[in-house]
Design a protein around this motif. Structure first.
Motif, PDB file in Angstrom:
ATOM      1  N   THR A 386       0.843  -1.207   0.000  1.00 24.31           N
ATOM      2  CA  THR A 386       0.000   0.000   0.000  1.00 24.31           C
ATOM      3  C   THR A 386       0.876   1.254   0.000  1.00 24.31           C
ATOM      4  O   THR A 386       2.041   1.198   0.393  1.00 24.31           O
ATOM      5  N   ASP A 387       0.282   2.382  -0.413  1.00 26.27           N
ATOM      6  CA  ASP A 387       1.009   3.662  -0.346  1.00 26.27           C
ATOM      7  C   ASP A 387       0.793   4.365   0.995  1.00 26.27           C
ATOM      8  O   ASP A 387       1.422   5.380   1.284  1.00 26.27           O
ATOM      9  N   ASN A 388      -0.124   3.840   1.788  1.00 23.78           N
ATOM     10  CA  ASN A 388      -0.468   4.494   3.064  1.00 23.78           C
ATOM     11  C   ASN A 388       0.394   3.902   4.168  1.00 23.78           C
ATOM     12  O   ASN A 388       0.139   2.790   4.640  1.00 23.78           O
ATOM     13  N   ILE A 389       1.399   4.658   4.531  1.00 20.08           N
ATOM     14  CA  ILE A 389       2.426   4.105   5.422  1.00 20.08           C
ATOM     15  C   ILE A 389       2.681   5.045   6.591  1.00 20.08           C
ATOM     16  O   ILE A 389       2.786   6.267   6.432  1.00 20.08           O
ATOM     17  N   GLY A 390       2.757   4.461   7.785  1.00 18.66           N
ATOM     18  CA  GLY A 390       3.189   5.194   8.985  1.00 18.66           C
ATOM     19  C   GLY A 390       4.559   4.665   9.362  1.00 18.66           C
ATOM     20  O   GLY A 390       4.783   3.452   9.337  1.00 18.66           O
ATOM     21  N   PHE A 391       5.487   5.569   9.691  1.00 15.16           N
ATOM     22  CA  PHE A 391       6.882   5.159   9.933  1.00 15.16           C
ATOM     23  C   PHE A 391       7.317   5.746  11.273  1.00 15.16           C
ATOM     24  O   PHE A 391       7.317   6.965  11.449  1.00 15.16           O
ATOM     25  N   PHE A 392       7.687   4.875  12.206  1.00 15.68           N
ATOM     26  CA  PHE A 392       8.103   5.313  13.545  1.00 15.68           C
ATOM     27  C   PHE A 392       9.628   5.378  13.567  1.00 15.68           C
ATOM     28  O   PHE A 392      10.295   4.368  13.348  1.00 15.68           O
ATOM     29  N   LEU A 393      10.163   6.578  13.803  1.00 11.57           N
ATOM     30  CA  LEU A 393      11.597   6.801  13.596  1.00 11.57           C
ATOM     31  C   LEU A 393      12.267   7.452  14.801  1.00 11.57           C
ATOM     32  O   LEU A 393      11.605   8.119  15.607  1.00 11.57           O
ATOM     33  N   PRO A 394      13.596   7.291  14.907  1.00  8.39           N
ATOM     34  CA  PRO A 394      14.319   7.946  15.999  1.00  8.39           C
ATOM     35  C   PRO A 394      14.105   9.456  15.982  1.00  8.39           C
ATOM     36  O   PRO A 394      13.942  10.057  14.906  1.00  8.39           O
ATOM     37  N   ARG A 395      14.155  10.040  17.148  1.00  7.71           N
ATOM     38  CA  ARG A 395      13.868  11.476  17.286  1.00  7.71           C
ATOM     39  C   ARG A 395      14.880  12.352  16.547  1.00  7.71           C
ATOM     40  O   ARG A 395      14.586  13.481  16.186  1.00  7.71           O
ATOM     41  N   ASN A 396      16.115  11.820  16.341  1.00 12.72           N
ATOM     42  CA  ASN A 396      17.130  12.637  15.683  1.00 12.72           C
ATOM     43  C   ASN A 396      17.275  12.313  14.193  1.00 12.72           C
ATOM     44  O   ASN A 396      18.286  12.625  13.568  1.00 12.72           O
ATOM     45  N   SER A 397      16.239  11.664  13.635  1.00 10.60           N
ATOM     46  CA  SER A 397      16.274  11.348  12.192  1.00 10.60           C
ATOM     47  C   SER A 397      16.398  12.636  11.389  1.00 10.60           C
ATOM     48  O   SER A 397      15.819  13.663  11.754  1.00 10.60           O
ATOM     49  N   LEU A 398      17.107  12.542  10.284  1.00  7.86           N
ATOM     50  CA  LEU A 398      17.257  13.725   9.432  1.00  7.86           C
ATOM     51  C   LEU A 398      15.952  14.008   8.693  1.00  7.86           C
ATOM     52  O   LEU A 398      15.493  13.187   7.880  1.00  7.86           O
ATOM     53  N   SER A 399      15.368  15.161   8.956  1.00 10.67           N
ATOM     54  CA  SER A 399      14.065  15.484   8.357  1.00 10.67           C
ATOM     55  C   SER A 399      14.084  15.421   6.826  1.00 10.67           C
ATOM     56  O   SER A 399      13.141  14.904   6.225  1.00 10.67           O
ATOM     57  N   PRO A 400      15.118  15.940   6.146  1.00  9.03           N
ATOM     58  CA  PRO A 400      15.095  15.878   4.680  1.00  9.03           C
ATOM     59  C   PRO A 400      14.983  14.443   4.160  1.00  9.03           C
ATOM     60  O   PRO A 400      14.307  14.191   3.167  1.00  9.03           O
ATOM     61  N   GLN A 401      15.635  13.511   4.839  1.00  5.72           N
ATOM     62  CA  GLN A 401      15.528  12.113   4.408  1.00  5.72           C
ATOM     63  C   GLN A 401      14.113  11.586   4.629  1.00  5.72           C
ATOM     64  O   GLN A 401      13.579  10.842   3.810  1.00  5.72           O
ATOM     65  N   VAL A 402      13.538  11.980   5.763  1.00  4.78           N
ATOM     66  CA  VAL A 402      12.190  11.509   6.085  1.00  4.78           C
ATOM     67  C   VAL A 402      11.205  12.025   5.026  1.00  4.78           C
ATOM     68  O   VAL A 402      10.348  11.294   4.540  1.00  4.78           O
TER      69      VAL A 402
END
Ligand code: ADP
Length: 445
Positions: A386-402
């Motif tokens: 599916t295209d509907n995705i929730g992604f749980f990520l570390p707090r210091n993840s790089l926003s541009p990558q996200v």
């Protein structure tokens, strides 16, 4: 940069969510642009969301604590007494509102700092390859500077639990400050602008002092054996209800899960956002998220590569009375995604973050540091379903990558989750999961 830490309640922290929608757009320079006044918009919508979710409960709880005889007395109150109670309630509402506004403001200030940090330096979102090459170098440098002795691992674990909103040594100081400040709360503070001004003053210097707390000795008889001899873990045992509100009914967690399970308040929020017919929880662990999905979705497919974790998840789901809504599948998610015909409405990704060392880096590279594969590859697998995705990520993840995970021309919503004033993690949403009305800023990059 001032970083404030306050706790409202050591075992039951408040949960604040700051969210923005971004658009991933090609551009040739390195500039990540935000709409003017984005802070104001995010702040207002986050406060409204928090107060409508928790405000009335907080007012009621505190009221009954302060006036235990209220229920008895109001029944037989004279008209004058009723007016008195009414005025008391109005003042109480103002005081409680002001009290939580201060903590909220402190969390928001941290959000602004954390968000800027998450943008990373010299990142060009439009040129993902170049960006990743640069980031690889950064990741290697910080990896080399890590220490790996046992003590430092313990400190990491402790830090990780603290970041879950579990105890902080600033709690008692914050409490005392609030108590003394409460004496100065005047009616004018009901006006939110005045309250905002008051906040900076109230919090000044909080981060620079540590107050020693009296050690609370837990009942060793009920602590799991693997935690019993580890003094450091005792204080976290006391906080178990942050992870599972029904912990005492027999929730099972292995040692690793104490550090990786999603705190219940965040899991509840994620489940609210991902409510649908069929959801896949791709890395279910001991079930913190899957249990909450079962409350908002018709059917949950919970996958984990570790059979023991799945057993714990099943057991924990039984405690919450939702095991019958969850299908537990022992599999590697990557293989599952390649071979299944299932077309769920939503996929939730909460892959391993590579252990507690992730927070030693100022920024977390989601392309090189997540397991079992980088974020883009993981998204490719999830998008088979599916295209509907929730992604749980570390707090210091790089926003541009996200944001880049959305794909050029597409949008993504990034939600920063705070327990009290600590950023715990980021949840990003793709596809129809994005809430358009939460749009407060976007990138033109
Ligand atoms: P964290 O780094 O957040 O602590 P965990 O170590 O808890 O993450 O990992 C989350 C879960 O993902 C674990 O229960 C682990 O067994 C599971 N897991 C790891 N790899 C896979 C995979 N390829 N497929 C499915 N589940 C996996």
């Amino acid at each position: 940069m001032n970083v404030h830490y306050m706790t409202t309640s050591r075992s039951n922290p408040r949960f604040f969510i700051f969210s923005q929608v971004f658009e991933c757009v090609e551009r040739t320079d390195n500039i990540f642009e935000l709409k003017p006044n984005w802070q104001e918009k995010v702040q207002i919508s986050a406060w409204v969301e928090f107060w409508s979710r928790e405000g009335y409960v907080l007012l009621e709880q505190k009221w009954h604590k302060l006036h235990p005889s209220y229920e008895d007395q109001i029944g037989k109150a004279t008209p004058e007494e009723s007016t008195y109670w009414q005025e008391l309630w109005e003042q109480h509402s103002l005081d409680i509102n002001a009290h939580f506004w201060r903590i909220f403001k402190c969390a928001f200030e941290n959000y602004e700092n954390d968000f800027r940090q998450g943008l990373g330096a010299d990142i060009n979102i439009s040129n993902v390859d170049k960006q990743l090459a640069e980031l690889n170098i950064n990741a290697e440098i910080s990896q080399n500077s890590l220490t790996t002795n046992e003590n430092s691992d313990k400190l990491d674990e402790r830090q990780q639990l603290m970041d879950l909103g579990l105890p902080t040594s600033f709690g008692s100081l914050a409490k005392r400050r609030r108590r003394s400040k409460a004496q100065h709360i005047s009616e004018s503070e009901s006006d939110s602008e005045n309250m905002a001004n008051h906040t900076d003053d109230a919090l000044h210097g909080v981060q620079s002092r540590v107050i020693k707390k009296k050690k609370k000795r837990p009942n060793l008889d009920i602590i799991p054996e693997f935690m019993r001899d580890d003094g450091m873990m005792h204080r976290y045992w006391v906080k178990r209800f942050s992870l599972f509100s029904r912990f005492d009914e027999g929730v099972r967690l292995d040692r690793e899960s104490w550090f990786s399970v999603t705190p219940e308040k965040i899991a509840v929020q994620t489940a609210r956002r991902l409510a649908c017919d069929i959801i896949v929880d791709a890395f279910c662990g001991c079930g913190g998220n899957a249990i909450q999905f079962a409350m908002t979705c018709s059917r949950v497919i919970a996958i984990d590569i570790d059979a023991d974790k799945l057993e714990m998840a099943k057991h924990n789901a039984t405690i919450y009375g939702v095991a019958h809504k969850i299908e537990f599948i022992h599999a590697d998610f990557l293989q599952f995604a390649s071979s299944t015909n299932l077309r769920p409405d939503v996929v939730f990704l909460s892959p391993p973050w590579g252990g507690p060392n992730y927070k030693k880096r100022s920024n977390f590279n989601i392309e090189t540091s997540l397991l079992p594969v980088g974020a883009s590859e993981l998204m490719q697998h999830a998008r088979r379903l599916t295209d509907n995705i929730g992604f749980f990520l570390p707090r210091n993840s790089l926003s541009p990558q996200v944001i880049a995970l959305a794909g050029v021309g597409q949008q993504c919503e990034v939600e920063y989750n705070y327990l009290d004033t600590r950023l715990v993690a980021i949840t990003s949403y793709y596809g129809y999961l994005i809430q358009q009305d939460s749009t407060a800023a976007d990138s033109d990059s």
